[in-house]
Design an enzyme around this catalytic site. Structure first.
Site, PDB file in Angstrom:
ATOM      1  N   ARG A  46     -25.313 -17.674  -0.041  1.00  0.00           N
ATOM      2  CA  ARG A  46     -26.131 -19.065  -0.443  1.00  0.00           C
ATOM      3  C   ARG A  46     -25.710 -20.019   0.426  1.00  0.00           C
ATOM      4  O   ARG A  46     -26.711 -20.631   1.085  1.00  0.00           O
ATOM      5  CB  ARG A  46     -25.420 -19.277  -1.722  1.00  0.00           C
ATOM      6  CG  ARG A  46     -26.177 -20.806  -2.332  1.00  0.00           C
ATOM      7  CD  ARG A  46     -25.249 -21.216  -3.390  1.00  0.00           C
ATOM      8  NE  ARG A  46     -25.396 -20.553  -4.773  1.00  0.00           N
ATOM      9  CZ  ARG A  46     -26.182 -20.665  -5.679  1.00  0.00           C
ATOM     10  NH1 ARG A  46     -26.864 -21.774  -5.622  1.00  0.00           N
ATOM     11  NH2 ARG A  46     -26.312 -20.124  -6.748  1.00  0.00           N
ATOM     12  N   ASP A  89     -31.080 -18.862  -2.105  1.00  0.00           N
ATOM     13  CA  ASP A  89     -30.550 -19.146  -3.075  1.00  0.00           C
ATOM     14  C   ASP A  89     -31.140 -18.311  -4.345  1.00  0.00           C
ATOM     15  O   ASP A  89     -32.454 -18.300  -4.560  1.00  0.00           O
ATOM     16  CB  ASP A  89     -30.825 -20.732  -3.335  1.00  0.00           C
ATOM     17  CG  ASP A  89     -30.671 -21.178  -4.667  1.00  0.00           C
ATOM     18  OD1 ASP A  89     -29.812 -20.480  -5.605  1.00  0.00           O
ATOM     19  OD2 ASP A  89     -30.738 -22.314  -5.059  1.00  0.00           O
ATOM     20  N   GLU A 212      -0.949  -4.749 -12.881  1.00  0.00           N
ATOM     21  CA  GLU A 212      -0.981  -5.422 -11.425  1.00  0.00           C
ATOM     22  C   GLU A 212       0.054  -6.137 -11.238  1.00  0.00           C
ATOM     23  O   GLU A 212       0.679  -6.855 -12.196  1.00  0.00           O
ATOM     24  CB  GLU A 212      -2.333  -6.089 -11.338  1.00  0.00           C
ATOM     25  CG  GLU A 212      -3.650  -5.378 -11.353  1.00  0.00           C
ATOM     26  CD  GLU A 212      -4.639  -6.175 -11.029  1.00  0.00           C
ATOM     27  OE1 GLU A 212      -5.241  -6.162 -10.216  1.00  0.00           O
ATOM     28  OE2 GLU A 212      -5.371  -6.733 -12.397  1.00  0.00           O
ATOM     29  N   ASP A 231     -12.049  -8.296 -18.224  1.00  0.00           N
ATOM     30  CA  ASP A 231     -12.096  -7.858 -16.784  1.00  0.00           C
ATOM     31  C   ASP A 231     -11.465  -6.239 -16.786  1.00  0.00           C
ATOM     32  O   ASP A 231     -11.888  -5.788 -15.856  1.00  0.00           O
ATOM     33  CB  ASP A 231     -10.932  -8.879 -16.261  1.00  0.00           C
ATOM     34  CG  ASP A 231     -11.002  -8.649 -14.717  1.00  0.00           C
ATOM     35  OD1 ASP A 231     -12.021  -8.449 -14.082  1.00  0.00           O
ATOM     36  OD2 ASP A 231      -9.921  -8.736 -14.365  1.00  0.00           O
ATOM     37  N   HIS A 236     -12.565  -0.507 -17.151  1.00  0.00           N
ATOM     38  CA  HIS A 236     -11.805   0.358 -16.383  1.00  0.00           C
ATOM     39  C   HIS A 236     -11.076   1.295 -17.279  1.00  0.00           C
ATOM     40  O   HIS A 236     -11.074   2.393 -17.324  1.00  0.00           O
ATOM     41  CB  HIS A 236     -10.674  -0.436 -15.497  1.00  0.00           C
ATOM     42  CG  HIS A 236     -11.219  -1.197 -14.537  1.00  0.00           C
ATOM     43  ND1 HIS A 236     -12.696  -0.849 -13.729  1.00  0.00           N
ATOM     44  CD2 HIS A 236     -11.183  -2.536 -13.685  1.00  0.00           C
ATOM     45  CE1 HIS A 236     -13.129  -1.790 -13.059  1.00  0.00           C
ATOM     46  NE2 HIS A 236     -12.074  -2.863 -12.974  1.00  0.00           N
TER      47      HIS A 236
END
Ligand code: BG6
Length: 485
Positions: A46, A89, A212, A231, A236
């Protein structure tokens, strides 16, 4: 399998975080290995940037994210000659002419990779279509999370489907590109030894952990909207669960594999109402020490609302209602700022019915098969052996099934595998629309419930294994997470 040449890979979000950390390094490594034929990688940005500045930026990204032993000047020069930047854009249909000018007018092997929020999928598809850029050989790769619930995912699917057929749509879940995940398929379906034990008669429970040690880093703008459930868990973790629990597909063909995965998702026992409190734990990290350094609480991370109720940890007891898995709990968990970075699938076999050896604790000595995905990858089998010396005492023994130091070849990164597959039109390791819908259908009631109660998730000290309730989740069934057993 080979990528058909000439190829065109168009990366939306081409100068974003994912491109910088994963996609461009993966493409460089493919090029280095001679697996990227003639073609172009067009990064869409962008922000306006000069070509020279862009090439410098890519080189800096590679220097940070590719091991120095793989960076060679001649290889880089060849790779750089494939790169191009187009500034546009994505929301503005008029801007797509600039992209059309950069692409060939032929119907070539073209992949549009949408490493953007899913709110941009429709404008991008519309822009591409209006500019006449979607050919019969074009494909589109969609990054997760797709939507924020079942309804929004359906709407996005429907709008993308106006421009691409399902066979042209590649929904990426990069965990499926990890080497050990594919090795799990081979170990399960190329050996009779494991498959004969792979059911409720022999397996006591299975743990799947994606831990994590990092916090939210600079991604609060994204993370505050999604949380750990959207997330990591919805995609996952559930995909790993599918690979562990699926029936053997009849053939290694895209839809044969995906048919079996979706059956697992359909068989997930819904967690609704009161069961949510008993079976799902939601946490948020507090201040603590991570990798030797003091770290702030989630609520004090940059751009996080000081009263944020976004979860950074989820653990759940998941059950699969079918013949193979009835009565076998799958304990799934993921979180940020946990004790260490580790992704592991631990298959715990049933304990022996009776011990004839002194000091052998039946449950702690049960055999375990551990698939480690990261930080190092490998498979190990935990057995019992005799302790050397007098008497007959028993001790645990780890049998490594593929010691990493015996391997001569470099283990490819997940994105290398998946970008290669998409460019080769192999969708086996990508998620089909019905899988996505089933995953949302299962997590939706849990997220809705959390939204309704609007409470702070249970705090946990950064650098630990999550909230106390996570330990209790297994303790109430008389079990322990692997790090405690
Ligand atoms: C991404 C998530 O999908 O996976 C991130 O958005 C997470 O929050 C990342 O950090 C973890 O991936 P990996 O491959 O490093 O385990």
């Amino acid at each position: 399998m080979q990528i058909e040449s000439p190829f065109e890979l168009v990366l939306f979000g081409g100068t974003g975080d994912l491109s910088q950390r994963k996609l461009l390094p993966a493409l460089y490594l493919l090029h280095r290995d001679g697996r990227l034929p003639d073609g172009r990688v067009v990064c869409i940005s962008r922000r306006e940037m000069e070509s020279v500045a862009f090439i410098d930026w890519v080189l800096a990204a590679l220097k940070t994210h590719v091991a120095s032993e793989y960076l060679e000047e001649a290889v880089w020069d060849g790779f750089a000659s494939k790169l191009q930047l187009v500034c546009l854009d994505a929301d503005n249909p008029d801007d797509y002419d600039a992209l059309a000018a950069a692409l060939s007018s032929d119907d070539v092997n073209r992949v549009f990779y949408l490493a953007t929020g899913s709110n941009l999928f429709l404008p991008v598809c519309r822009g591409l279509s209006t500019a006449g850029l979607i050919g019969s050989r074009s494909k589109v790769v969609l990054e997760k999370p797709i939507g924020h619930d079942l309804q929004s995912a359906k709407a996005i699917n429907e709008s993308v489907a106006e421009y691409f057929s399902e066979s042209q749509i590649y929904r990426i879940d990069h965990y499926l590109g990890k080497e050990t995940v594919q090795n799990l398929l081979v170990l399960r379906f190329a050996n009779s030894l494991f498959e004969s034990q792979w059911n409720q008669h022999f397996i006591d429970h299975i743990e799947i952990t994606i831990a994590e040690s990092i916090g939210v880093e600079k991604r609060a703008g994204f993370y505050e909207q999604v949380g750990a459930m959207r997330d990591m868990f919805q995609n996952h973790l559930l995909q790993l669960l599918c690979i562990v629990a699926m029936e053997p597909p009849a053939r290694l063909e895209t839809d044969a594999v995906r048919d079996e995965k979706v059956k697992v998702l359909r068989a997930l026992k819904p967690i609704v109402g009161d069961a949510i409190h008993r079976h799902v734990v939601r946490g948020q990290y507090d201040a603590g020490v991570s990798q030797g350094k003091p770290v702030p609480p989630y609520r004090e991370e940059p751009d996080v609302h000081h009263k944020s109720n976004t979860e950074t940890f989820v653990a759940a007891k998941v059950e699969i209602d079918n013949w193979r898995w009835a009565g076998v709990p799958f304990y799934l968990r993921t979180g940020k700022r946990l004790s260490e970075r580790v992704t592991e699938i631990v298959v715990s076999f049933k304990e022996i019915p009776h011990s004839i050896f002194p000091m052998q604790h039946k449950n702690t000595m049960a055999n375990k098969l551990v698939f480690r995905l990261q930080p190092d990858d490998g498979v190990r089998l935990m057995l019992c052996e005799k302790r050397v010396g007098p008497g007959m005492s028993v001790r645990p023994m780890n049998l490594s099934l593929n010691p990493a130091n015996h391997r001569k070849t470099r283990v490819p990164e997940a994105y290398e595998r998946l970008l290669f597959d998409a460019l080769c039109s192999n969708a086996t390791l990508f998620v089909r629309d019905d899988e996505l819908m089933e995953a949302w259908r299962w997590v939706d009631p849990i997220i809705q419930h959390w939204n309704e109660i609007d409470l702070r998730p249970e705090p946990y000290t950064a650098g630990t294994w999550g909230p106390a309730a996570s330990t209790l989740l297994l303790a109430q069934d008389g079990r322990l997470w692997v790090e405690n057993s």
